[in-house]
Scaffold this motif. Structure first.
Motif, short mmCIF file in Angstrom:
data_model
loop_
_atom_site.label_atom_id
_atom_site.label_comp_id
_atom_site.label_asym_id
_atom_site.label_seq_id
_atom_site.Cartn_x
_atom_site.Cartn_y
_atom_site.Cartn_z
N ASP A 1 -12.97 -108.45 27.71
CA ASP A 1 -13.67 -107.28 28.26
C ASP A 1 -15.14 -107.37 27.88
O ASP A 1 -15.49 -107.79 26.77
CB ASP A 1 -13.04 -106.00 27.71
CG ASP A 1 -13.71 -104.76 28.26
OD1 ASP A 1 -13.93 -104.70 29.48
OD2 ASP A 1 -14.03 -103.85 27.47
N ILE A 2 -16.02 -106.96 28.80
CA ILE A 2 -17.45 -107.01 28.48
C ILE A 2 -17.83 -105.90 27.50
O ILE A 2 -18.54 -106.13 26.52
CB ILE A 2 -18.31 -106.88 29.76
CG1 ILE A 2 -18.27 -108.19 30.55
CG2 ILE A 2 -19.76 -106.54 29.40
CD1 ILE A 2 -19.16 -108.18 31.78
N ILE B 1 -13.25 -112.75 32.49
CA ILE B 1 -13.93 -111.54 32.06
C ILE B 1 -13.40 -110.34 32.84
O ILE B 1 -13.24 -110.39 34.05
CB ILE B 1 -15.46 -111.66 32.28
CG1 ILE B 1 -16.06 -112.59 31.20
CG2 ILE B 1 -16.13 -110.30 32.23
CD1 ILE B 1 -17.55 -112.74 31.30
N LEU B 2 -13.12 -109.26 32.10
CA LEU B 2 -12.73 -107.98 32.69
C LEU B 2 -13.85 -106.98 32.43
O LEU B 2 -14.37 -106.90 31.31
CB LEU B 2 -11.45 -107.45 32.05
CG LEU B 2 -10.18 -108.30 32.19
CD1 LEU B 2 -9.05 -107.63 31.45
CD2 LEU B 2 -9.83 -108.52 33.64
N THR B 3 -14.21 -106.21 33.44
CA THR B 3 -15.28 -105.24 33.25
C THR B 3 -15.27 -104.17 34.34
O THR B 3 -14.74 -104.39 35.43
CB THR B 3 -16.66 -105.94 33.25
OG1 THR B 3 -17.68 -104.98 33.02
CG2 THR B 3 -16.91 -106.61 34.59
N ASP C 1 -24.62 -108.73 36.84
CA ASP C 1 -23.71 -108.82 35.69
C ASP C 1 -22.69 -109.93 35.91
O ASP C 1 -22.37 -110.70 35.00
CB ASP C 1 -22.98 -107.48 35.48
CG ASP C 1 -23.89 -106.41 34.93
OD1 ASP C 1 -24.81 -106.75 34.15
OD2 ASP C 1 -23.70 -105.24 35.27
N ARG C 2 -22.16 -110.03 37.15
CA ARG C 2 -21.18 -111.08 37.44
C ARG C 2 -21.82 -112.46 37.34
O ARG C 2 -21.24 -113.38 36.76
CB ARG C 2 -20.58 -110.86 38.84
CG ARG C 2 -19.84 -109.55 38.99
CD ARG C 2 -18.92 -109.56 40.18
NE ARG C 2 -19.63 -109.72 41.45
CZ ARG C 2 -20.14 -108.70 42.16
NH1 ARG C 2 -20.04 -107.46 41.68
NH2 ARG C 2 -20.75 -108.93 43.30
N ASP D 1 -13.96 -116.85 35.46
CA ASP D 1 -13.62 -115.90 36.52
C ASP D 1 -13.99 -114.51 36.05
O ASP D 1 -14.27 -114.28 34.86
CB ASP D 1 -12.13 -115.98 36.86
CG ASP D 1 -11.82 -115.45 38.26
OD1 ASP D 1 -12.75 -114.93 38.92
OD2 ASP D 1 -10.67 -115.55 38.69
N TYR D 2 -13.98 -113.56 36.98
CA TYR D 2 -14.52 -112.23 36.73
C TYR D 2 -13.67 -111.24 37.52
O TYR D 2 -13.51 -111.39 38.72
CB TYR D 2 -15.96 -112.21 37.25
CG TYR D 2 -16.89 -111.19 36.67
CD1 TYR D 2 -16.81 -109.86 37.04
CD2 TYR D 2 -17.88 -111.57 35.78
CE1 TYR D 2 -17.68 -108.93 36.52
CE2 TYR D 2 -18.78 -110.65 35.26
CZ TYR D 2 -18.68 -109.33 35.64
OH TYR D 2 -19.55 -108.41 35.13
N MET D 3 -13.11 -110.22 36.84
CA MET D 3 -12.33 -109.19 37.52
C MET D 3 -12.86 -107.81 37.20
O MET D 3 -13.18 -107.51 36.05
CB MET D 3 -10.85 -109.27 37.12
CG MET D 3 -10.11 -110.40 37.79
SD MET D 3 -8.31 -110.20 37.65
CE MET D 3 -8.02 -108.78 38.72
N LEU D 4 -12.95 -106.99 38.23
CA LEU D 4 -13.43 -105.63 38.06
C LEU D 4 -12.27 -104.68 37.76
O LEU D 4 -11.20 -104.79 38.34
CB LEU D 4 -14.15 -105.16 39.32
CG LEU D 4 -15.49 -105.85 39.66
CD1 LEU D 4 -16.01 -105.33 40.99
CD2 LEU D 4 -16.50 -105.62 38.56
N LYS D 5 -12.49 -103.76 36.84
CA LYS D 5 -11.53 -102.69 36.59
C LYS D 5 -11.80 -101.56 37.57
O LYS D 5 -12.96 -101.26 37.87
CB LYS D 5 -11.68 -102.16 35.16
CG LYS D 5 -11.40 -103.17 34.06
CD LYS D 5 -11.67 -102.51 32.71
CE LYS D 5 -11.40 -103.45 31.55
NZ LYS D 5 -11.72 -102.81 30.26
#
Length: 230
Positions: free
Chosen positions: A51-52, A77-79, A86-87, A97-101
């Protein structure tokens, strides 16, 4: 596969860990970047979910430090931050990889499978070795076309062996894949799962060989002339 979850929200972390454990992963959770660094100094993990918005050191700085130390494991990364910069910044620092909450668990699982395949140089969700096939997306194993029933730990051992094949898999790495901080499994327990897998694989000509002082390797054995073939 053994995963490290770095998330300071207890409820979010509990939900993610439960979902990942139900999907067959071994998951260890820490609530800060500092504890994550300590964990990575003493244990090995196949992937980190970070998490960021962590207290003190944030997830981006943790990712940067991991890459500076030369750790090559995938980082997801979760954020809740949805800004493009930011991504881009996270990916530039070394995230894979990058995932949005908020997110749905099936998508998280799919992204994890893709990252783990990439890290193991696998190109498909289906891992194959001779008459043996494991579909990691649908949690299904077939041997000579017949569905093969596996317990959770048998699955973990076989998946690791298939990801390594035809190279050998180290016994200590198998043990790490099976255990987390909240579980205790002795090294001899690996022999139990290996023995169970041998009994299921041998009739189809898939041998699970022991390599003294190291671990195990999948090999294709020559079936006797009278043995049934796939």
């Amino acid at each position: 596969m053994r995963l490290l979850l770095v998330e300071d929200d207890v409820m979010v972390a509990s939900g993610i860990k439960l979902g990942l454990c139900n999907a067959g992963y071994t998951v260890d959770w820490v609530g800060s970047a500092e504890r994550a660094e300590q964990a990575l100094e003493s244990d090995s993990f196949d992937l980190a979910i970070v998490d960021i918005g962590l207290p003190l050191m944030d997830g981006l700085e943790l990712t940067r430090r991991l890459r500076t130390r030369g750790l090559a494991m995938p980082v997801l990364i979760l954020t809740a931050r949805d800004a493009l910069q930011d991504r881009v910044h996270g990916l530039d620092l070394g995230a894979d990889d990058y995932m949005l909450k908020p997110f749905e668990l099936p998508e998280l699982l799919a992204r994890l499978r893709a990252l783990l395949r990439r890290s193991q140089a696998a190109t498909s969700a289906v891992l194959g070795f001779g008459p043996l096939e494991m579909d990691t997306a649908h949690r299904r194993v077939t041997l000579s076309g017949q569905v093969m029933e596996l317990g959770p730990r048998e699955w973990t051992v076989l998946e690791y062996l298939l990801l390594q094949a035809p190279k050998p898999a180290a016994k200590d790495k198998l043990l790490q894949a099976l255990t987390g901080w909240d579980k205790e499994i002795t090294p001899n327990a690996i022999e139990v799962y290996v023995s169970r897998l041998r009994a299921k694989l041998d009739p189809a000509g898939v041998a699970l060989r022991s390599i003294r002082g190291f671990g195990y390797r999948l090999e294709l054995a020559k079936l006797p002339d009278h043995a049934p073939r796939a």
